[in-house]
Design a protein around this motif. Sequence first.
Motif: not given
Length: 496
Positions: A110-116
């Motif tokens: 599962m990829r995790l991304r920066r939020l804003g």
Amino acid sequence: MRIIVLIMAITASVAATAFQHSATPSFLLPTRSARTVPFRATANDDEYPSYSSAIRRRSLMTMMAGGGGGFFSDLFGKSDGNNAANAYIGGNINSGKGPTNEVVKTVNGMRLRRLGGSDIIVSELGLGTQRWVSTDFNAPSKEDVFKFMDYAILDHGVNLIDTAEQYPIPSDGKNAKEGDSELVIGEWMKTRGLDKGEGRKKVVIASKITGGRNVTPKNIKKDCAGSLQRLRTDYIDIYQLHWPARYSPQSNWGQSLAYNLDSDKSPYWRGMGGPTSFEELCLAMQELIDEGKIRGWGLCNDNAYGLTGCTRTAMGLGVTPPCSIQGDFSLIDRKSEENGVAEAASPFNENVGFMAYNTLAGGMLTGKYMDRPAAVDNDDRAKVIEAMNNPRGRHDEFGWGRTLYRYRTDAATEAIADYNKIAKDAGVSLTELSMRWCRQRTLVTTSLVGHSNMKQLQESIKYFTKSNPLPERTMLDIDVSCGLLVSVRILENIAT
């Protein structure tokens, strides 16, 4: 006067050039490791110069034009310090940690991304909780959702749970009450040791204050305290407005995007001091950040005006801008790509993350309504009764069916049929196509998906952990199909 303006322009130009080619003060820029390429884990300024330059330009103009003694404010006269727009609030201003949507890490596929531009990292799949322990006919129970969270968060890399003080919906005040969804999440975190300390960092909780006229500085503080108590935790990662704190056509979930001036000037909005201002909103959220009660904040069911109004106001005040905007988004609801939200949220502009919900259009994009229309649309009385007695989903219920009619227009049903053909050509289901399409849109940081049972959750995680993207040809076919459908509708309207 012309000479003064010319001197100002030359001064700004020279300062900007010097600023971009000199050592930038650390308090104005993110760290080098944070200035990275979206969708990559690491990069340098040479690989992604535009983002770094944009940060420098914004920092320079804020420094020069800001209320705290900036170049232009000194030139045109100092403030008396009583104007909210010239205030300065301290605290953890997480607006420049990096570009929104960059992939920071991968956990169990599962990829995790920066939020804003924040330091909040979210999984590409988030758990939507609107129906958890609700009175819906197929609502998941407390035992069900405990299993959902165990499976998704403890074992499969999901870290985001999206809820609200108003959830579950629907509720009857007896068997299900507003706030019960937060209570269930809080109990699960407590029993799993995830309510504080290092364990708490494994979960990202997004909750919402009920919007509209409820949004005042006083209620922001009071309602946040209520959510914290129900969630049994010391802080909420992302605190959001469920609807704008002003009149907006966007707040009706897109049933009509026509701006109605009469609605905006109604006593509901213009009485009792009018809507809560962007200034009051930003300062109230900053107070919660300073107190350690929230890490960041965002908007829900808002538009490009609300997004830029908040980010630009926060910039002028020197406080933390919103890190996210949440909206309805799917193959048949692309308004956020068309009405300016995608452009505004871009890392090159306001640098705000996007949280998509209803990615399956209330179940329409599963294909289960293709062979037989939803009960509310069916002319066959016998089939209507059959559907109501054994509903396939919300579209077979008259209450929800009327609310969700935007997904069942003639254009929508035609588009769904076309997308189903594209899915078959690609060798995937319509559900998989719909979810993976959302995952690949550059606007989207995370998709919030609600599930009725474990099988649905398992399928969602399978789709979101596939390492290979949908083929470019498939993505193009989807866009071509959408464009052709719009063109046909325009021609039909002209002909009639």
